[in-house]
Structures are given as structure tokens and as C-alpha cells.
Design a protein around this motif. Structure first.
Motif, short mmCIF file in Angstrom:
data_model
loop_
_atom_site.label_atom_id
_atom_site.label_comp_id
_atom_site.label_asym_id
_atom_site.label_seq_id
_atom_site.Cartn_x
_atom_site.Cartn_y
_atom_site.Cartn_z
N ARG A 3 0.83 -1.18 0.00
CA ARG A 3 0.00 0.00 0.00
C ARG A 3 0.88 1.25 0.00
O ARG A 3 0.67 2.18 -0.76
CB ARG A 3 -0.87 -0.06 1.26
CG ARG A 3 -1.69 1.14 1.46
CD ARG A 3 -3.01 0.84 2.12
NE ARG A 3 -3.85 1.99 1.91
CZ ARG A 3 -4.55 2.17 0.83
NH1 ARG A 3 -4.55 1.24 -0.09
NH2 ARG A 3 -5.27 3.27 0.68
N ASP A 4 1.89 1.19 0.87
CA ASP A 4 2.84 2.29 0.97
C ASP A 4 3.44 2.58 -0.41
O ASP A 4 3.47 3.71 -0.89
CB ASP A 4 3.93 1.89 1.96
CG ASP A 4 4.93 3.00 2.16
OD1 ASP A 4 4.53 4.16 1.97
OD2 ASP A 4 6.09 2.70 2.49
N ILE A 7 1.03 4.16 -2.81
CA ILE A 7 0.80 5.58 -2.56
C ILE A 7 1.99 6.41 -3.02
O ILE A 7 1.87 7.44 -3.66
CB ILE A 7 0.51 5.82 -1.07
CG1 ILE A 7 -0.83 5.17 -0.72
CG2 ILE A 7 0.49 7.30 -0.74
CD1 ILE A 7 -1.18 5.23 0.73
N GLN A 64 4.88 20.31 4.15
CA GLN A 64 4.91 19.19 5.10
C GLN A 64 4.18 17.99 4.52
O GLN A 64 4.61 16.85 4.64
CB GLN A 64 4.21 19.58 6.41
CG GLN A 64 5.05 20.47 7.32
CD GLN A 64 4.24 20.91 8.53
OE1 GLN A 64 3.28 20.24 8.92
NE2 GLN A 64 4.62 22.03 9.11
N TYR A 65 3.06 18.29 3.91
CA TYR A 65 2.25 17.27 3.27
C TYR A 65 3.09 16.51 2.25
O TYR A 65 3.14 15.28 2.21
CB TYR A 65 1.07 17.97 2.58
CG TYR A 65 -0.17 17.11 2.43
CD1 TYR A 65 -0.08 15.78 2.10
CD2 TYR A 65 -1.44 17.67 2.61
CE1 TYR A 65 -1.21 15.01 1.97
CE2 TYR A 65 -2.59 16.90 2.47
CZ TYR A 65 -2.47 15.57 2.14
OH TYR A 65 -3.58 14.82 2.00
N ALA A 68 5.52 14.23 3.65
CA ALA A 68 4.92 13.02 4.17
C ALA A 68 4.73 11.97 3.08
O ALA A 68 4.50 10.80 3.36
CB ALA A 68 3.58 13.34 4.81
N PRO B 51 -0.59 16.19 7.11
CA PRO B 51 0.55 15.28 6.88
C PRO B 51 0.46 14.02 7.73
O PRO B 51 0.78 12.92 7.26
CB PRO B 51 1.76 16.12 7.28
CG PRO B 51 1.31 17.52 7.10
CD PRO B 51 -0.18 17.54 7.41
N LEU B 53 -2.29 12.50 8.76
CA LEU B 53 -3.27 11.61 8.14
C LEU B 53 -2.64 10.86 6.96
O LEU B 53 -2.86 9.66 6.78
CB LEU B 53 -4.48 12.43 7.65
CG LEU B 53 -5.51 12.76 8.72
CD1 LEU B 53 -6.51 13.78 8.21
CD2 LEU B 53 -6.23 11.49 9.17
N HIS B 54 -1.85 11.59 6.21
CA HIS B 54 -1.23 10.97 5.04
C HIS B 54 -0.26 9.87 5.46
O HIS B 54 -0.21 8.80 4.85
CB HIS B 54 -0.49 12.05 4.24
CG HIS B 54 -0.20 11.61 2.84
ND1 HIS B 54 -1.15 11.65 1.85
CD2 HIS B 54 0.92 11.11 2.28
CE1 HIS B 54 -0.62 11.19 0.73
NE2 HIS B 54 0.63 10.86 0.98
N ARG B 55 0.51 10.17 6.54
CA ARG B 55 1.42 9.15 7.07
C ARG B 55 0.66 7.89 7.47
O ARG B 55 1.06 6.78 7.15
CB ARG B 55 2.15 9.73 8.29
CG ARG B 55 3.63 9.99 8.06
CD ARG B 55 4.38 10.29 9.34
NE ARG B 55 3.63 10.91 10.40
CZ ARG B 55 3.53 12.23 10.59
NH1 ARG B 55 4.10 13.07 9.77
NH2 ARG B 55 2.84 12.71 11.62
N GLU B 57 -2.14 6.89 6.45
CA GLU B 57 -2.66 6.21 5.26
C GLU B 57 -1.59 5.34 4.62
O GLU B 57 -1.83 4.19 4.24
CB GLU B 57 -3.16 7.25 4.25
CG GLU B 57 -3.92 6.63 3.08
CD GLU B 57 -4.30 7.64 2.02
OE1 GLU B 57 -4.06 8.86 2.23
OE2 GLU B 57 -4.81 7.22 0.99
N ARG B 58 -0.35 5.93 4.56
CA ARG B 58 0.74 5.16 3.96
C ARG B 58 1.06 3.91 4.76
O ARG B 58 1.49 2.91 4.22
CB ARG B 58 2.00 6.02 3.85
CG ARG B 58 2.12 6.69 2.50
CD ARG B 58 3.35 7.56 2.43
NE ARG B 58 4.54 6.84 2.83
CZ ARG B 58 5.66 7.45 3.20
NH1 ARG B 58 5.73 8.75 3.22
NH2 ARG B 58 6.72 6.74 3.53
#
Lengths: 884, 109
Positions: A3-4, A7, A64-65, A68, B51, B53-55, B57-58
Motif C-alpha cells: 500500500r505504501d 501511494i 509538510q504534506y 509526508a 501530513p 493523516l497521510h502518514r 494512510e501510507r
């Protein structure tokens, strides 16, 4: 995990979509937050402001997003690459020169690598090919370094040696196939019946021989792939069919795989039986397969012990030893020095290319000094900048590599056109069959690898030099001073010196090759080689109902051929000879003693090459008759036996004597004495480099052979008389095969082909090196001129003459080149020794060549300095002084 | 108004997971919920929410899908996965142990 990855990949490749989603999400958040405050009574604008503050700066959140997402590193790499590409596009001159330089370097290297790999490091298509050795006998007293053993030698070796798993005996020959279309001459190979197991060959069809087929005569034939294709149209039902070879009926039992053609270019393979083995005389081939773990020199010393034992038992083998050479070495040893030389030379070209590109990069780094300083001042980290530099270099390197691959493709096309597919091997009556050179995966890997290697060489130096520059100095300094000060200049000068030295070595190498080649071509082979046409004719005398069983019949046939050929229009002279000089056809040699000389010990005798020739042979080839007379038609069976000796034999065995009237005896029972009636000039029979060997000529009519070469001297172009010559022969016997038609020019160019390939390639590399060096010198000189513009202006203002300025600039460039020449001189003394195997008639340290190479390099350097120097002399002092 | 305290390092993930344990939520609702439940004591840096939430999710603890919000807008909803639920339990118990230990030290020492 998956999954990682999914993404991350999505972030990388669907960047736009991911960014849009992020923006949507953040916008939604801000709207809701704003709505909340509006509902609480704040004015909309104030509400929106508070929402943004609480979120903490839209841009930061987005960064930051992005962090991530975990693809930060790759993203900035792509950015660097994009930036690098834009930079490369900007000064197209720089990029073009750099790419071309690199491309030439990488391309030439890839091409030569591919050639060397496919030629030298190709393994043979047989089992355990790295353990196969060729075994010859030698006799140093007689000057025989490698001759084929006899059947009895093979049997003795097989019985007595312990170093080998197995030994294979084979004999080259030719035969006439009849009954399948028109009669045809085929190349044959007779082998011991362990052929299939020894080589580990799997036939395409049928089988090879079995071991017990050595007991008794079996007329079995195995077809070579090419012959099966050509004569049987790849018929899958060929096994079991018959084949009439020399009038005997053979049964086809199998077809060999096509790869085996690289080892033996023959058509038909037939077996030896045990009785035959005991009878067959010299000049056979023996391969041995070493036992696992047995070293070559162990086997050699064992074989020499055996050779001594054999010499004790068989007097005819007295003085003989054995020579063992790995098969894979034998096949390429003739061309190996040339290829290794090219490999070295082409590496030099790459080094020069790297030095050049490094210089270009330095110059460009200079131009970008301001940009780098500003970026440093704005906080760009040193590693980040270094990475930027290296990314650009790698980009340049890879693009250069791609250019190189294209050039390499073109080079292999050139190989295919100009390098002969077969190179005759002197002394071996054999040819090296060169494989088709094709770029493959390994070549591409190699190209990429050396591109990256080159990148490291040309990329890191300028990067470090320019990063050392201090930000403040760079920003303060007026526009066009030096970036890197003395350090940068030192690096630049060092690069030019290295380049000149490398180019100098290559020019010397090419010079030596040119001289050697012109010696080779200009050397007198002992006969006139122009306008000669040769072809082989073999009377099918071993066929059952052959009309050529009797020597007299054979003599008559060849005489009839000759009289018909001589009548052809445009023929100046024609003759038959057993072997044409330099043709590398089978050697014939034997023993003799001199009747009038003191008796030799029993079993001892001299040796010489034997040649059966027709009377007009010497006239046709233009071999001078130094004393006595040529053969005539009266030197036939009915009349006393006579011979003609060559100068080499006369000088060696009849020093200060007149050999005419003396007698030679051939030490075999029943052979009468032969009177020496003439002395002919010495002929280079094997190769032009080798001294002529003592030779005895026999009149054809007194020992009629079965296979002869027709030699014709024509007044017209050889190709135009060929049909008439063939018709003349067919007028005598319409079934007579004619084969191996070659002009003497072709034979000569075959003999010199290894040298020619080396010469052409080395000259091309030297020229390339000179060009690159010239570009390098030009670049540095013009850089220096720009840098010293102010100084030159001052000098001019103070009264310096343009010629002084010229001297200043040219002198500066020449100093570097001379330093390079000095370094190159030292290197050349060491390196040219390695090519002495390829040189003929010139020493590897020939002072004339060295001087000429130095002169060539200096002239090129002068020319390269001259253009910027001229620009310097034309500078207006006033403009120069104001120049920043 | 009670003074707010900054969220201790590493607790944001736990709070997000806990909030999502009840029902799927979009980002804004998560931040509102955390503040409400903590009676506005915890100050959630809203910017760091996304960020995080994104982490998550990953790592496969939450999964995201686009849906329609209560006010009929397109919004990205996050929901706990099975792995996320396990992670929540683990983090919760770890946190309780830590809190208890710290409390014990504070009371007795």
C-alpha cells in the motif's frame, strides 16, 4: 508495504492529481473553519484570516504534506535534472562539443570493447573449451616451431600420457562429391571416432561416430551444417542417405550444429579407423582435453618426457619435442596483440575526452560563478550544490553515452565492412574466422558503465574546484575575473598537459604503425605480385574409375590445362605450382642430404620446403633465376632427375660454393639423386615478416601431384580473363572443379590484414586524440586570453608590439604542450615496447618517429593557440583597459 | 478560558486513530472533535493534521475515500482499517501504562 509503495508511486507519477486532491482537502478545511467563525458572528474576511492562521500557513502545510509522501529525494533529483537539462540547452555550443567529445570517447571504446570481447573472449561452442589444448611437435634444430604430428605420435601419446582426459586427432583434406548435381570439391575433416564425445557436440540430426566404429572401415559421413544447408536444402530426412565421396559410397549418419563452423570451416566429417591411424603421416592436428586441475605446464613437461622416450624408440623422431598451447589462445594469438593495442589506445582517447570535458565544465563553472555565489548566499547548502553539479555531470555523461552508443553502432557497421571475416594465420595453413561483431547487452552495459566512470572523472574535479571559491570574493569581484584563481588555472593546465601527453603517445603509436605498414607493403616478397591470378585444381584421382590414377596421366592432364590456358587472350604467362607463395595453403616440406658433402650421422638430415612447379613458374611469378637454368619440358620421367634450389638454401648449405652440378638425395628408399641445375631467388612463402625458408623446387613432370595451383600473369584485369581461363580448363575436362580463385593482391591483403586493421584504427584514434587535444589547448588559451585581457591592454598601452603579445599567448600554450610531450615521451618509451610484436622493420623506440610525432603535436598546438593569440593582438588597448 | 497545552510529541497519531474509531470522519471534523472532547484544553496544530493523516494512510492504518459532507460538499473521509484498530489498541495501552507510571512517580516522589 504494498500500500505504501502504491501511494508513493502515485505521488510520483500522478503528481498533478495528488496535488489537486491535497488542495481540495485543505480548501474544504478552510471553508468549514471559516463557516464556523462566520456562524459565531465574525465578519467573513476576519473569519477566513483566522482559519488560515490556525491552519498554520497554507504553503508550509503543503510542504509538510509533500514531505509526508516519502518521495522528496526523487522529486528534488528530478528538479535538478530538469534544471540541468535547461542549462544544457542554454549554451548549445558547450553542450554540442561536450556531447560529441564524450560520444566519440564512449563510442570508440564500446566498439573496440565489443570487438575484443567477441573475438578474444568468445568461448568455443564445445565442451570444456578452456581445457582444450593443441599439441604440436617441434624441432628447434630444423627451425620448426610447430608442425602437426603423425598418427603414430597420437597413438603413443594416447597410450603414455596421463594429463589428458582424451585426445582427438583430425586431418584436413578435400574430396570430390559426385552424384549429387555437378561434381564438387568439398572441404573435409577426418577425425578419430571419439569426435562427438570429445567435443560434447550434439548433432542437429542423427548422430556422430561411436568409439567402436574405429575397428574396421566404416564409410560414414557427418555433414557440416552449412553443407547440409547448401547441398541438401536443410532436408530433415538426409540421415541414411548416400554420398559419393571420391568415388566411394558413404552413408550420411548426422548433421553437425552450425556453431562448429567457428572451429572447423569444413563440409564433411569422416572417421579414421585404427589401421589407418597407424599409417597416416605428419601434419595432422591433435587436440587434448586436460584433466580437471592439471596445469598446462604440468602437461607440457609430461609430454616432453614422452617425446624423449619416443625419440629413443623411433629414430625419425630424434630432436623432436612437443608444444602445447590452449586452443582458445591459438585461435586468436595472431590478432591478439593488435586488439590489445587498440584497447589501450582507445582508453587513451576516452581519457583525453574526459580531460576536455572537465576543462569545458570548469570554464562553464566560471561563467556560472555568480549564480553559484548567489545561491550560496541565499542559503543553498554545499551538498545541495554539489548534488546539482553532479546531477548535471551525470546527465551530460548519460547523454554522451547515448551519443556514444549511436557512434558505436556505426563503428560496428564499419567493422563489418572493412575488417575481413577471415584472417590467415601464418604457419598454420589455417584461418581465424572472426565472429560477426554486434552490439549486445554487454556492450550497452559497458557503454553506460564507462559513461558513468567518465562522469566521475570529468564531473567531480570542476565541482570541487568551483565550490572552493569563496562566496564573498565571488560576489565582490568584478564581472569576469577568475573564479577559482590560481587553483583553477593549475587544474586547467594540468588537464592540458595530460591531454597532450596522451595524444602524443597515440601519435607515436600511429606513426610506428604507419612506418611498419609501409615497410610491409613495400617489402620485396621475392616475386612480382601485381596482375597475378591464382586458383586451385584438384584432379579427382582417388575416385574409383578416375582417369588420373597414373602419375603420367596426371602430368598429361595438367599439361593439357596449361597449353589451353596459355592460349587465352591476355595471358602473359601461366604455370602450375604445388603452393602459391603467401597463400597459406598446405605446407610441404621434407628432408634432404647433399651427396657431395660429408656424410651425416645415420638418421640425421637437413630439411627444406618442397615445391613442385612447371617450367614457366619462375618466369610467371617473376622470381629471378640467379644461376643455372630453369626447368624445361625435357625434365620429365624419362630424363635424369633435377632440382632447383633457392638462395636461402644455397647460402645456408653451400656457403662459398657453386651448388650447380651437385646432387641432393631425398632420404627415402628408391629415390634417385637429383642434380642441382639452378638457383632461384628467395621467396617469402609464409609471411613477409619471416625470413625465406630453404626451398627445393622439383620439376612437375618428375613428380606429378594431384592438387596444383594455377598461377597466371595477365595483361588485362584478372577478373576479366577468369571466365576464359575456366573455359579453357573445362575444354579439357568439363567435370574438373576449380576452386579458391584469388588474385595475388587479395592474398597479400589477407596477409597484411591484421596490420591494416591495427593501422587504420590506431591512426583514427591518433587523429581523434589530436583533434581533442587541439580543442583542449584552444579552449584553455582563449580562456587565458579573456582572463588576461586587462593585462594585455596595459602591455599594449605601454608599448608592447602585437608580436610580443602573440609570443606571450602562444608561448603560454606551447609550454603546456611541451610539458605534455615530455611526459608523453617517457610514457611512450615504456608503452611502445608492448606493440613491438606488430612492428616490422622499425624499432619501437624509433627516434625519427618520436621526433615526427613531437613535431606534429607542436604544429597542431601552435595552430590551436594561434586563433586566440590573433584575437589578443587585435585587442584595442583602450577597450582592453576598460574591460571588466 | 482554560489555557491550552501543546500536544505532546507522538500523541497526534493516537488521537486521530481514537477519533476515527467511532466513525469515518473528514479532516476538519477530526480537529473539531479532538478539541471538543478535550474541552479545548489540547491545542491541535491544524496544519500538522493533514501530513499525519497521510502518514497513517501510507502505513495502512487508515484508508481514505472521497465522499459528500453534511453540507453537501466533496470531502475526503478517513476510516480506520483492521490494522489501524490493532495499532490503536497497542498505542492506547502503551499510553495508559505510560500515563499511569508518570502519575505514580508524580504522586509518590
Amino acid at each position: 508495504m504494498m500500500r505504501d509503495l502504491a501511494i508513493r508511486l502515485r505521488s510520483l507519477f500522478r503528481r498533478g492529481a495528488v496535488e489537486a486532491e491535497m488542495d481540495d482537502e485543505l480548501r474544504f478545511h478552510l471553508e468549514r473553519q471559516t463557516d464556523k467563525y462566520v456562524a459565531a458572528g465574525l465578519p467573513r474576511e476576519e473569519a477566513a484570516r483566522r482559519a488560515r492562521i490556525e491552519l498554520g500557513g497554507l504553503e508550509q502545510v503543503r510542504e509538510q504534506y509533500r514531505d509526508a509522501r516519502g518521495v522528496r529525494f526523487l522529486e528534488s533529483l528530478l528538479q535538478d535534472a530538469g534544471f540541468g537539462l535547461r542549462l544544457l540547452r542554454k549554451p548549445p555550443g558547450f553542450t554540442m562539443v561536450a556531447l560529441l567529445t564524450l560520444g566519440l570517447g564512449v563510442g570508440a571504446n564500446t566498439a573496440i570493447f565489443t570487438l575484443v570481447r567477441t573475438t578474444l573472449f568468445r568461448s568455443l561452442p564445445v565442451r570444456a573449451s578452456n581445457r582444450l589444448v593443441v599439441i604440436w611437435v617441434n624441432n628447434l634444430e630444423q627451425g620448426w616451431s610447430r608442425i602437426g604430428p603423425a598418427g603414430q605420435d597420437y597413438l603413443d601419446w594416447k597410450q603414455q600420457s596421463t594429463s589428458f582426459e582424451d585426445l582427438l586427432l583430425f586431418e584436413h583434406g578435400s574430396g570430390t562429391v559426385t552424384g549429387n548435381g555437378e561434381p564438387e570439391q568439398v572441404a573435409g575433416l577426418r577425425v578419430t571416432t571419439n569426435f562427438g564425445t570429445f567435443l560434447g557436440v550434439t548433432p542437429v540430426l542423427g548422430r556422430t561416430f561411436t568409439l567402436d566404429e574405429a575397428n574396421g572401415r566404416h564409410n560414414y559421413a557427418v555433414l557440416a551444417y552449412r553443407y547440409w544447408q547448401r547441398r541438401f536444402a536443410s532436408d530433415p530426412s538426409v540421415v541414411g542417405r548416400g554420398l559419393t565421396l571420391n568415388g566411394d559410397a558413404y552413408t550420411i549418419i548426422g548433421v553437425l550444429p552450425p556453431e562448429l563452423n567457428a572451429l572447423w570451416a569444413v563440409d564433411v566429417v569422416v572417421p579414421f579407423d585404427n589401421d589407418w591411424l597407424k599409417r597416416v603421416d605428419s601434419d595432422l592436428g591433435v587436440f587434448g582435453r586436460l584433466k580437471r586441475g592439471v596445469k598446462l605446464d604440468q602437461a607440457s613437461s609430461e609430454m616432453n618426457v614422452i617425446a624423449k622416450r619416443i625419440a629413443g624408440e623411433r629414430p625419425s623422431r630424434r630432436g623432436f619435442g612437443t608444444v602445447l598451447v590452449p586452443l582458445e589462445t591459438v585461435r586468436v594469438e595472431f590478432i591478439r596483440p593488435a586488439l590489445l593495442l587498440l584497447l589501450g589506445a582507445v582508453a587513451f582517447v576516452l581519457l583525453i575526452a574526459c580531460a576536455n570535458v572537465a576543462n569545458l565544465m570548469l570554464a562553464r563553472a566560471d561563467a556560472r560563478r555568480r549564480e553559484i555565489a548567489v545561491r550560496t548566499a541565499l542559503g543553498a547548502g554545499r551538498t545541495r550544490l554539489l548534488r546539482q553539479y553532479l546531477t548535471e555531470s551525470v546527465l551530460l555523461g548519460l547523454l554522451g553515452g547515448a551519443t556514444g552508443i549511436v557512434l558505436a553502432l556505426w563503428c560496428t557497421y564499419l567493422f563489418a565492412r572493412f575488417v575481413p571475416a577471415q584472417i590467415p594465420v601464418p604457419n598454420a595453413a589455417d584461418q581465424v574466422i572472426l565472429p560477426v561483431v554486434r552490439l549486445d547487452a554487454a556492450s550497452l552495459m559497458f557503454a553506460v558503465l564507462i559513461s558513468l566512470l567518465a562522469t566521475i572523472m570529468f564531473g567531480t574535479v570542476p565541482a570541487f574546484v568551483s565550490l572552493r571559491c569563496r562566496v564573498n570574493d565571488a560576489l565582490k569581484e568584478s564581472g569576469r575575473g577568475t573564479l577559482s584563481g590560481p587553483r583553477g588555472n593549475r587544474v586547467r593546465s594540468a588537464l592540458v598537459i595530460v591531454e597532450s601527453a596522451l595524444a602524443f603517445v597515440l601519435v607515436i603509436g600511429a606513426g610506428l604503425m604507419i612506418q611498419s605498414f609501409s615497410n610491409l607493403v613495400g617489402a620485396n616478397p621475392g616475386f612480382h605480385s601485381d596482375r597475378l591470378l591464382t586458383m586451385r585444381i584438384k584432379l579427382p584421382d582417388d575416385a574409383k574409375n578416375s582417369p588420373y590414377k597414373e602419375p603420367r596421366q596426371r602430368a598429361a592432364a595438367f599439361q593439357a590445362f596449361l597449353s589451353h590456358v596459355e592460349a587465352v587472350l591476355g595471358i602473359e604467362a601461366a604455370a602450375f605450382a604445388e603452393i602459391v607463395p603467401l597463400s597459406q595453403d598446405d605446407m610441404d616440406m621434407g628432408y634432404f642430404v647433399i651427396k657431395e658433402a660429408p656424410r651425416l650421422a645415420p638418421g640425421e638430415h637437413f630439411s627444406a620446403d618442397y615445391r613442385d612447379v612447371t617450367p614457366q613458374y619462375f618466369r610467371t611469378l617473376g622470381i629471378p633465376l640467379l644461376r643455372g637454368r630453369a626447368f624445361t619440358d625435357h625434365d620429365s620421367m624419362e630424363n635424369p632427375r633435377v632440382v632447383i634450389i633457392d638462395e636461402a638454401l644455397a647460402q645456408r648449405y653451400f656457403p662459398n660454393q657453386d651448388p650447380i652440378g651437385m646432387h641432393l638425395q631425398i632420404p627415402e628408399a628408391g629415390r634417385p639423386d637429383r642434380e642441382i641445375v639452378g638457383v632461384a631467388g628467395a621467396v617469402h612463402d609464409v609471411s613477409i615478416q619471416q625470413e625465406p625458408r630453404p626451398t627445393i623446387y622439383f620439376p612437375y613432370l618428375q613428380s606429378p601431384d594431384q592438387t596444383m595451383s594455377l598461377v597466371v600473369r595477365t595483361g588485362l584485369p584478372p577478373e576479366s580473363v577468369l571466365p576464359a581461363i575456366k573455359n579453357a580448363i573445362w575444354a579439357v575436362d568439363p567435370n574438373q572443379p576449380i576452386f579458391n580463385v584469388r588474385s595475388m593482391d587479395e592474398i597479400l591483403s589477407g596477409v597484411t590484414s591484421a596490420h591494416r586493421v591495427a593501422l587504420l584504427a590506431l591512426s583514427a584514434f591518433a587523429l581523434l586524440a589530436l583533434m581533442l587535444a587541439a580543442i583542449g589547448i584552444y579552449g584553455v588559451t582563449s580562456y587565458v586570453v579573456t582572463q588576461r585581457t586587462q593585462e594585455i591592454g596595459i602591455r599594449r598601452a605601454l608599448g608592447a608590439h602585437p608580436s610580443d603579445v602573440m609570443q606571450l599567448v602562444v608561448g603560454q600554450g606551447l609550454r603546456l604542450v611541451l610539458a605534455g610531450v615530455a611526459a608523453g615521451l617517457a610514457a611512450s618509451f615504456a608503452l611502445t615496447r608492448l606493440m613491438s610484436a606488430l612492428l616490422f622493420g622499425v624499432r619501437s623506440t624509433d627516434p625519427k618517429t618520436f621526433a615526427a610525432a613531437a613535431a606534429v603535436l607542436s604544429v597542431v598546438a601552435l595552430a590551436a593557440c594561434f586563433v586566440p593569440a590573433c584575437r589578443a593582438t587585435r585587442l584595442d588597448p583602450m577597450v582592453a583597459l576598460r574591460h571588466e | 478560558m482554560t489555557p491550552r497545552i501543546e500536544l505532546p510529541q507522538g500523541t497526534l497519531d493516537l488521537l486521530i486513530l481514537k477519533t476515527l474509531a467511532l466513525e469515518p470522519q473528514h479532516g476538519w471534523a477530526i480537529s473539531e472533535r479532538v478539541q471538543q472532547i478535550s474541552s479545548d484544553v489540547l491545542r491541535l496544530q491544524q496544519g500538522s493534521l493533514y501530513p499525519a493523516l497521510h502518514r497513517l494512510e501510507r502505513r495502512g492504518w487508515v484508508k481514505a475515500r472521497w465522499g459528500t459532507s453534511e453540507n453537501n460538499r466533496r470531502a475526503k473521509y478517513y476510516e480506520l482499517t483492521a490494522a489501524g484498530r490493532k495499532q490503536l489498541e497497542a498505542e492506547e495501552s502503551a499510553w495508559r501504562k505510560l500515563a499511569a507510571a508518570v502519575a505514580q512517580i508524580l504522586e509518590t516522589a
